[in-house]
Enzyme design. Structure first.
Site, PDB file in Angstrom:
ATOM      1  N   GLU A 160       1.704  -8.682   9.549  1.00  0.00           N
ATOM      2  CA  GLU A 160       2.107  -7.570  10.410  1.00  0.00           C
ATOM      3  C   GLU A 160       1.615  -7.866  11.823  1.00  0.00           C
ATOM      4  O   GLU A 160       0.723  -8.688  12.017  1.00  0.00           O
ATOM      5  CB  GLU A 160       1.481  -6.262   9.895  1.00  0.00           C
ATOM      6  CG  GLU A 160      -0.038  -6.257   9.971  1.00  0.00           C
ATOM      7  CD  GLU A 160      -0.596  -4.986  10.576  1.00  0.00           C
ATOM      8  OE1 GLU A 160       0.083  -4.398  11.433  1.00  0.00           O
ATOM      9  OE2 GLU A 160      -1.717  -4.600  10.211  1.00  0.00           O
ATOM     10  N   HIS A 167       0.844  -1.201   0.000  1.00  0.00           N
ATOM     11  CA  HIS A 167       0.000   0.000   0.000  1.00  0.00           C
ATOM     12  C   HIS A 167       0.875   1.244   0.000  1.00  0.00           C
ATOM     13  O   HIS A 167       2.092   1.147   0.058  1.00  0.00           O
ATOM     14  CB  HIS A 167      -0.989  -0.007   1.155  1.00  0.00           C
ATOM     15  CG  HIS A 167      -0.350   0.027   2.515  1.00  0.00           C
ATOM     16  ND1 HIS A 167       0.206  -1.087   3.083  1.00  0.00           N
ATOM     17  CD2 HIS A 167      -0.185   1.023   3.405  1.00  0.00           C
ATOM     18  CE1 HIS A 167       0.691  -0.774   4.277  1.00  0.00           C
ATOM     19  NE2 HIS A 167       0.466   0.506   4.496  1.00  0.00           N
ATOM     20  N   ASP A 181       6.093   4.162   4.902  1.00  0.00           N
ATOM     21  CA  ASP A 181       6.922   3.123   5.497  1.00  0.00           C
ATOM     22  C   ASP A 181       6.796   1.802   4.729  1.00  0.00           C
ATOM     23  O   ASP A 181       7.350   0.795   5.118  1.00  0.00           O
ATOM     24  CB  ASP A 181       6.604   2.938   6.993  1.00  0.00           C
ATOM     25  CG  ASP A 181       5.175   2.577   7.242  1.00  0.00           C
ATOM     26  OD1 ASP A 181       4.323   2.913   6.394  1.00  0.00           O
ATOM     27  OD2 ASP A 181       4.886   1.956   8.283  1.00  0.00           O
ATOM     28  N   ASP A 241      -0.084  -4.192   5.639  1.00  0.00           N
ATOM     29  CA  ASP A 241      -0.878  -3.780   6.793  1.00  0.00           C
ATOM     30  C   ASP A 241      -2.326  -4.074   6.468  1.00  0.00           C
ATOM     31  O   ASP A 241      -2.763  -3.859   5.342  1.00  0.00           O
ATOM     32  CB  ASP A 241      -0.707  -2.280   7.064  1.00  0.00           C
ATOM     33  CG  ASP A 241       0.698  -1.980   7.578  1.00  0.00           C
ATOM     34  OD1 ASP A 241       1.451  -2.949   7.782  1.00  0.00           O
ATOM     35  OD2 ASP A 241       1.015  -0.799   7.766  1.00  0.00           O
ATOM     36  N   HIS A 273       1.477   3.781   2.064  1.00  0.00           N
ATOM     37  CA  HIS A 273       2.110   4.454   3.193  1.00  0.00           C
ATOM     38  C   HIS A 273       3.623   4.489   2.982  1.00  0.00           C
ATOM     39  O   HIS A 273       4.199   3.533   2.470  1.00  0.00           O
ATOM     40  CB  HIS A 273       1.778   3.738   4.500  1.00  0.00           C
ATOM     41  CG  HIS A 273       0.466   4.181   5.066  1.00  0.00           C
ATOM     42  ND1 HIS A 273      -0.234   3.418   5.963  1.00  0.00           N
ATOM     43  CD2 HIS A 273      -0.266   5.292   4.863  1.00  0.00           C
ATOM     44  CE1 HIS A 273      -1.355   4.046   6.276  1.00  0.00           C
ATOM     45  NE2 HIS A 273      -1.395   5.191   5.629  1.00  0.00           N
ATOM     46  N   HIS A 329       6.786  -6.174  11.307  1.00  0.00           N
ATOM     47  CA  HIS A 329       6.076  -4.920  11.513  1.00  0.00           C
ATOM     48  C   HIS A 329       5.454  -4.864  12.910  1.00  0.00           C
ATOM     49  O   HIS A 329       4.255  -4.745  13.078  1.00  0.00           O
ATOM     50  CB  HIS A 329       4.981  -4.784  10.433  1.00  0.00           C
ATOM     51  CG  HIS A 329       4.550  -3.361  10.222  1.00  0.00           C
ATOM     52  ND1 HIS A 329       3.657  -2.731  11.042  1.00  0.00           N
ATOM     53  CD2 HIS A 329       4.868  -2.466   9.274  1.00  0.00           C
ATOM     54  CE1 HIS A 329       3.447  -1.509  10.607  1.00  0.00           C
ATOM     55  NE2 HIS A 329       4.180  -1.322   9.530  1.00  0.00           N
TER      56      HIS A 329
END
EC number: 3.1.27.-
Lengths: 964, 600
Positions: free
Chosen positions: B203, B68, B72, B178, B70, B414
């Site tokens: 995660e 995705h 990070d 995530d 994001h 994560h």
């Protein structure tokens, strides 16, 4: 005795007529019969290719076949079946066999042998499956015949090993529908070994094909539905299926587990990997709860729905469903709900803004935390925040059902329900409000919960607001602040949405009467009175002020100390409101105030309403004084009608009764007036013009009687008799008037015949009520019936005329609950000056929003009428889905009406109104003399007439000519 | 021995710079390529030199998958592809593909323009990098090459977030990225079918948390905002421009509309408008409610929320401001925070997770005096609230996903090491599967036993089926046939067909065996005795006495002859073919025991 004999004569006469009709139809049947099967035979012989044959069969299947000719047709089909090489044709024939064996009146045992025979030689799996389906149809047709059932079960078992899933499916279906569990042993087993059907079906729970597994579970459920008791051993098998890969298997397995849990709730099952044991229903509950977090939403909906009906589950497990055991960084955390509760009980009213009040508290023993197999844990928490609103609704419903059976659970689930009021989908919000209302007897709202509930009052949806008002009507509030909060929010609601006025007043009425002690300390503040100073008198027409007064007066009813706090103008306002809004303001006993109503009738029982009494008295007066001179009777009737109408306007709860009686008296008055006409004394040719009044009266009476019959809900049979009686009188009057005004006998003859038929009809319908009609028009009429039947029209008219004059005024017994159907069109408002412009020939959609009160079955009766200026009228039948039911006796119609017209030169108004369609024949079929089958469906649905029951609304429209 | 190797370059026992290397059946895949918020030096990017010291990365990696948008998870992508050098395919979902460059550009601006960093990737590099991207739609299976295929599943979390299944032959790995198991105001819940991968890499941000119902969270949030606004205070909500921000916007927007509030809501930065535009576009990736109502009104067309201008921060009166970035470590949110921190009427709501070292983390842990750049000390008087709006799955959700996918092994990334420990223990205890939690740079090797598909001819299968009763899933069945290995595929065929295909002549293999019997009688009689004996024992088989004086049992031939030396001993000749080996050896052992004594 004589009368009885006469009746019997008539009854026999009617029977004869019916038999004749039957014979005629039977003759027709015989004519068509031979051609049917013969034609099929010829067709099939003609068919050169399989495709042709298939076409013929399809054509044949479109027409029904009579019971007598089924067997012949079946023989022909079978014959072709043996010859046919093409599988698709055989398939069609097999399916036709199934259809034919379902024909009522045909006993299919004769074709069973053939069907089983062809089954054995069949190679195609599809045809096999279809043949098994046919056998299923045959088997279900003959539920009593044990031997056949056994044989079919045997056949099914034989084909269970087939490689095709379709065949196995059908076999299982057959077993489920026909198999029996008990070894019925001794009688008529005849060599066919009885089989343990449950075990056979159970073996297929582990079939390799998911469709077959599903079919096996469904078959098991079918066994249960047929009333056979499943054995408990199945439970473990079913539990294994809960982790199946396929959703339809899991969904069916959930059902099966539910069934077993209902059958053996109290038996004990061991918990795997421990020595403990629990009740089966608890175990099943835990398992179904687990399915609420399944991957497939179909299963989730199923599981959530079933949870609601598991009432035997122990409260310990039930309460777990709302508990999720929160933790944060391995430390126990309290839920927001728990925190809110604690805050409340500690007396603090600040709501959770303290830093770190959600900080996790005690450490959790890591070993004790169980993350998945915690059974029921948090099932509803998950269900209520599911992604799919279908699941959420199912969860809310289940919550409702469980809460209704367990008050302690109701108390616990309150927080969650309140939370649902903020759901993003309106349907869910509505459902949870309704749920809350249903369980409101068991609960008391805390202030913070009330706060959330009241926040929803600002919702822009009228449905939601009204549902919430209903909820508040029956809610228990715990503190005076709560009441104050509710009032403030309701007033806010009132200013924002003035149309909610009535609903809000009603809500406050109940709120007041439920919590008198909580309202008491608020009174000075609410009335803004001051111990020393006089305050300004509030505006009496302010709806908000009325709302406050409604709350206070209803509270004061059971709180005698309250009136002492009222200031002078409050008492005046009370008197005014008591008069104008008597349904909202109860009678108060005010100390030191001699109010007129209480002074006049001190001997009345306190619960008896004076207006009710007034109604009774005035009706009594009318009925007792029926032998007065005509002039006096007329006057008395006129006065009473006026009184009743006024009463209806004042007292809305009596409006139904008052209007109903007034209408009846009106009819009577019209009848009397018509009979008083001079025309009766004048020779026939002279009063052609004068007869207007009498015939108009007859017509109006007819209309009024239809209104009485169909516009009021709660009308019982005894009233219907009276209404029909009145209508009969009107018809008699009509007959007389026509007889006097028309020359020539022929039309009269027909009318007479018709009238006599009506009388006959009346007698048959209301034969049980005839003894109550002593001395009435119809009673006399029936006495003279034999004479009327034989006499000439002129004579009949003469007899009728004298009888009409002599007949007495029948007493109309008042029903318990009667309400007049009414409708208000909210939209279109009809005030717009801007015409709705559209191109002629095209359509424009007009939004119609109306509230209907006390309409029974509005889906079929309420119609919309559009009247165009050229007199053209259009009737629109709204869809059933357009009606909503926000509360008992109330409906809301939200629909669209399509208007269209040719071009106009200037805008003009069309009228939109609501009609109530009626059909007086629809009431009758209950009587035993008409057999169910004979009334053709058309008669039932047809509309005999319509009654307009709303004020017409004018809509300004302008069809423009189309541009070239 | 085939194996799957997993090495986290980032996000191993850590949150930030997600980057996991997976080798599966000889294929190397890199999952995510993120940056770390807590560092401003080299540590912010994963150490790509681990993959190769010299030589192109393209030679070592078959593909890169971004879960995705994001930062990070995708922040190091331009650096990786353009500066380190990678030319292979990069897979991501269409919303990620659309939104990712906006965020990267924003990140670049802050790093280069504000902090003046040199040696950072340029706008052009972002563009070049995005050209290598291949879009993957939900549930679409993409063939990376002949053997490697990937498939995307819905993951909730943010718009376009996906879980990926990486599959080579029968071996597969699922990487969750995530994900969120509870739906929120704008996204649905993660879902995966029962794909039974060899390894599930999940995660574990909230490994030790079980969260309260989201409704309470929402109500709490609205209440806090409402009360502050009514008091005349200002509310600062630091968010990442995309993701939580949109959820909170929808929440506040509907609340404002319902409660008819007048206080302005602002959304900082221009990139929001662009981003909102994408939210309006990718309706199919949102939740049921938005999908159903967008025909009437697209929920992302806000009425009450306006763009923020820097000057507005000093306006008097209440207001609500959403400002980026979410952890108060830089940019506009930090500026506004410094302006408003001194007033106790104001409030800052941290709606998500804060990495250690950021201002957000400091104030959340209760620090009231902050040391800012240039030795300034900032006293925080405003209220600090934490609302867990972060859209990660909690412990229960993680377990739920594992239950749905039924993997053979689980690997946690994560998350923080201490928390992972707990979850690992739980997973091993409840699912009885191995669970791993490697640190960055640590390699986990999983042996796999890949199943090898063998084709079977229908005729053979049917023949075998016809012999036995129903196939029972639990019991193994013996099946005779010939295994042909040709062009790296396997087929099981009947021996006749195998002979035909291979063009070989059939050889008869016959076993013969002599059995000595002490029997003084004539040969004929011995044969008769053998016949009657066998007949009495082998009831299911067809035993025949042939006119030429031999006995056959099925196809086995038995002949008797007198012993050339000892007439009291008869020699029985038993002969059988290879196919009847079982019966033949049984017969000889039977005959060796001798004949029963005849009643004579």
């Amino acid at each position: 005795m004589a009368a009885h004999l006469k009746k019997r004569v008539y009854e026999e006469f009617t029977k004869v007529v019916q038999q004749q009709q039957e014979e005629i139809t039977a003759k027709k049947l015989r004519l068509t019969k031979p051609s049917k099967s013969a034609a099929l035979h010829i067709d099939l012989c003609k068919a050169t290719s399989p495709a042709d044959a298939l076409q013929y069969l399809l054509q044949f299947a479109r027409k029904p076949v009579e019971a007598e000719s089924v067997e012949g047709v079946v023989r022909i089909l079978l014959e072709h079946y043996y010859k046919e090489n093409d599988a698709s044709v055989r398939l069609k024939i097999a399916s036709l066999l199934g259809l034919l064996s379902k024909t009522s009146g045909f006993s299919p045992d004769c074709i069973m042998d053939d069907a089983i025979n062809i089954l054995q030689n069949e190679k195609s799996h599809q045809v096999l499956a279809q043949l098994l389906d046919t056998l299923l149809a045959i088997g279900t047709k003959l539920p009593e015949n044990q031997a056949i059932q056994m044989r079919l079960v045997d056949v099914a078992c034989k084909h269970l090993t087939d490689t095709s899933h379709g065949v196995r499916n059908k076999c299982l279906q057959l077993l489920g529908n026909l198999g029996s569990l008990e070894k019925s042993g001794t009688k008529d087993t005849e060599g066919l070994a009885t089989r343990d059907v449950q075990k056979i079906i159970g073996d297929y729970f582990s079939d390799q094909d998911p469709r077959v597994r599903t079919a096996a579970i469904k078959a098991m459920l079918q066994l249960h539905e047929r009333g056979l008791k499943l054995q408990q051993t199945i439970y473990n098998q079913a539990c294994k299926l809960l982790s199946d890969d396929y959703e339809q298997v899991r969904s069916a397995a959930v059902q099966l587990i539910w069934v077993v849990s209902q059958l053996y709730p109290e038996s004990i099952v061991p918990i795997p990997s421990s020595n403990e044991e629990i009740r089966l229903v608890d175990d099943a509950f835990g398992k179904i709860c687990h399915m609420v977090s399944d991957g497939s939403w179909v299963v989730r909906v199923q599981a959530a729905k079933l949870l609601g009906s598991m009432e035997q589950v122990s409260s310990h497990f039930l309460e777990q469903t709302l508990d999720k055991k929160l933790m944060s960084d391995l430390r126990r955390k309290r839920t927001a709900h728990e925190r809110a509760k604690e805050l409340y009980s500690s007396g603090e009213f600040s709501s959770g803004r303290k830093w770190g009040d959600d900080a996790p508290k005690e450490e959790i023993d890591t070993g004790a935390v169980n993350l998945i197999e915690s059974g029921a844990c948090g099932a509803f928490v998950h269900g209520l925040e599911d992604e799919m609103y279908e699941v959420r609704i199912a969860a809310v419903e289940a919550l409702c059902m469980l809460a209704q059976s367990s008050p302690s659970f109701a108390e616990k689930c309150l927080d969650f329900l309140v939370d649902m009021f903020n759901d993003e989908i309106e349907e869910v919000r509505l459902q949870s409000i309704h749920t809350m209302r249903k369980i409101s007897n068991n609960i008391t709202l805390r202030e913070d919960q009330l706060d959330t509930v009241l926040a929803v009052l600002e919702d822009s949806s009228r449905d939601i607001r009204e549902a919430l008002h209903e909820l508040l009507c029956c809610t228990n509030v715990s503190t005076k602040e709560g009441i104050h909060l509710a009032l403030v929010e309701l007033l806010k609601n009132l200013t924002k949405y003035p149309t909610d006025r009535d609903s809000i007043w009603k809500c406050l009425k109940f709120l007041g009467s439920r919590h008198p002690t909580l309202v008491l300390p608020l009174v000075p503040e609410l009335l803004s009175t001051h111990p020393f100073f006089d305050t300004a008198e509030p505006d009496m027409d302010d709806p908000a002020y009325i709302a406050v007064l409604v709350l206070i007066f209803n509270a004061a009813k059971t709180c005698p100390t309250m009136p002492a706090l009222f200031s002078d103008h409050t008492f005046r306002h009370y008197a005014y409101l008591r008069d104008s809004l008597s349904h909202l303001v109860p009678a108060l006993r005010l100390p030191g105030r001699k109010l007129v109503s209480s002074a006049v009738s001190p001997n009345i029982m306190p619960h008896e309403d004076p207006s009710q009494q007034f109604l009774q008295q005035s009706l009594e007066r009318v009925y007792s004084l029926q032998h007065l001179d005509p002039q006096g009777t007329q006057e008395l009737l006129e006065f009473t009608i006026r009184d009743l109408q006024r009463l209806g306007e004042l007292q809305s709860e009596l409006a139904g009764v008052a209007d109903f009686s007034a209408t009846y008296l009106q009819c009577q008055l019209l009848l009397i007036k018509a009979l008083q006409e001079k025309l009766w004394n004048v020779a026939a040719p002279l009063y052609l013009k004068q007869s207007d009044l009498a015939s108009a009266a007859a017509k109006q009476i007819m209309e009024e009687t239809y209104k009485m019959e169909f516009m009021y809900s709660g009308v019982e049979n005894k009233q219907v008799v009276i209404i029909h009686h009145m209508r009969l009188q009107a018809k008699a009057l009509q007959l007389i008037v026509t007889a006097r005004t028309t020359r020539g006998v022929d039309p009269l003859f027909g009318m007479c015949e018709k009238f006599l038929q009506e009388v006959d009809f009346f007698q048959r319908c209301f034969i049980a009520d005839l003894p109550h009609l002593q001395d009435s028009f119809v009673d006399k009429l029936l006495d003279l019936m034999p004479r009327l039947m034989t006499s000439k029209p002129a004579e009949v008219v003469k007899i009728l005329q004298t009888m009409l004059r002599q007949s007495t005024f029948l007493h109309l017994p008042l029903p318990e609950q009667i309400h007049k159907a009414s409708a208000t069109i909210i939209e279109p408002a009809g005030e717009s000056d801007n015409p709705l412009r559209f191109t002629s020939g095209l359509v424009v959609a007009l939004d119609v929003d109306a509230t209907l009160e006390h309409v029974q079955d509005p889906q079929s009766t309420v119609k919309i009428q559009v009247l165009y200026p050229d007199g053209q009228a259009q009737m629109i039948h709204p869809k059933p889905a357009d009606f909503r039911n926000p509360g008992p006796g109330r409906h809301r119609l939200i629909t669209q009406v399509y208007l269209s017209h040719t071009a106009w030169t200037e805008p003009c108004q069309v009228e939109v109104r609501l009609l109530l369609a009626y059909n007086s024949n629809a009431r009758i079929p209950k009587s035993p003399w008409i057999e169910g089958g004979e009334v053709s469906p058309q008669v039932e649905t047809s509309i005999e007439g319509t009654i307009p029951f709303s004020k017409p609304v004018k809509v300004y429209i302008m069809p423009k000519p189309a541009r070239r | 021995m085939p194996e799957i190797r997993v090495t986290p370059l980032g996000a191993g026992q850590d949150v930030g710079r997600s980057c996991i290397l997976v080798s599966i059946a000889g294929k190397n895949v890199m999952l995510d390529c993120g940056m770390h918020m807590g560092f401003n030096d080299d540590r912010r990017f994963p150490d790509f030199s681990y993959i190769t010291q010299n030589g192109r990365l393209t030679d070592f990696l078959d593909c890169v998958i971004i879960s995705h948008f994001h930062l990070d998870h995708c922040g190091a992508l331009p650096y990786f592809s353009e500066m380190v050098g990678y030319d292979g395919p990069i897979y991501m979902t269409p919303p990620t593909q659309a939104i990712c460059p906006i965020l990267l550009e924003d990140y670049r601006k802050i790093a280069v323009d504000k902090k003046g960093e040199a040696n950072f990737f340029t706008s052009q590099m972002i563009k070049d990098c995005m050209k290598k991207v291949v879009a993957v739609h939900l549930h679409q299976t993409v063939q990376v090459d002949d053997e490697l295929e990937i498939k995307a599943y819905y993951a909730g979390h943010v718009l376009g977030a996906a879980m990926f299944q990486i599959k080579v032959g029968s071996e597969s790995v699922v990487y969750t990225g995530d994900y969120n198991m509870t739906p929120d105001r704008h996204l649905g819940a993660a879902w995966i079918d029962r794909c039974r991968p060899n390894l599930l890499i999940t995660e574990s941000t909230y490994a030790t948390t079980i969260r309260d119902s989201k409704r309470c969270r929402e109500r709490d949030f609205l209440k806090k905002v409402h009360e502050t606004v009514e008091r005349g205070g200002k509310v600062l909500i630091p968010v990442f421009a995309l993701g939580r921000a949109q959820e909170l916007c929808i929440l506040l927007e509907t609340f404002w509309e319902r409660m008819n509030l007048k206080a302005p809501i602002y959304f900082s930065t221009g990139l929001t408008e662009k981003a909102n535009h994408y939210y309006k576009l990718f309706i199919t990736w949102t939740n049921q409610k938005i999908r159903k109502t967008f025909v009437q009104r697209n929920m992302f067309e806000f009425k009450h929320i306006k763009a923020f201008d820097r000057a507005f921060a000093d306006n008097p009166g209440p207001m609500v401001v959403f400002a980026t970035p979410g952890m108060l470590h830089a940019g506009q949110s930090l500026q506004i925070f410094r302006k408003w921190a001194g007033n106790e009427k104001n409030m800052v709501i941290m709606p998500g997770y804060c990495v250690q070292g950021t201002v957000g983390h400091k104030i959340l842990s209760g620090q009231r005096k902050l040391e800012m750049e240039g030795r300034q000390v900032l006293e925080v008087k405003m209220q600090v609230e934490y609302m867990s709006f972060s859209a990660h799955a909690d412990a229960k959700g993680i377990m739920q996903l594992i239950g749905q996918a039924e993997p053979e092994h689980v690997l946690l990334v994560h998350g923080e090491a201490k928390k992972m420990e707990f979850l690992k223990q739980k997973i091993e205890q409840e699912f009885r599967v191995n669970c791993y939690m490697p640190a960055n740079g640590e390699t986990v090797t999983l042996p796999t036993s890949p199943s090898i598909p063998v084709g079977i001819s229908l005729g053979l299968l049917k023949r075998e089926m016809a012999q036995g009763l129903l196939p029972d899933a639990k019991k193994p069945r013996l099946l005779q046939g010939t295994l042909i290995m040709k062009d790296s595929n396997f087929r099981l065929v009947s021996s006749e067909q195998a002979l035909k295909e291979l063009g070989l002549a059939e050889h008869q293999l016959r076993f013969t065996c002599r059995v000595h019997l002490h029997d003084a009688r004539k040969e004929q009689e011995t044969v008769m005795r053998v016949y009657s004996h066998l007949k009495s024992i082998l009831k299911d088989h067809c035993v025949q006495h042939l006119p030429d004086g031999s006995v056959t049992v099925e196809s086995i031939l038995i002949q008797a002859a007198a012993h050339s030396e000892d007439p009291g001993t008869k020699v029985l000749l038993v002969s059988w073919t290879y196919q009847d080996e079982e019966l033949g050896s049984y017969l000889t052992s039977l005959l060796k025991k001798g004949l029963p004594q005849a009643p004579s």
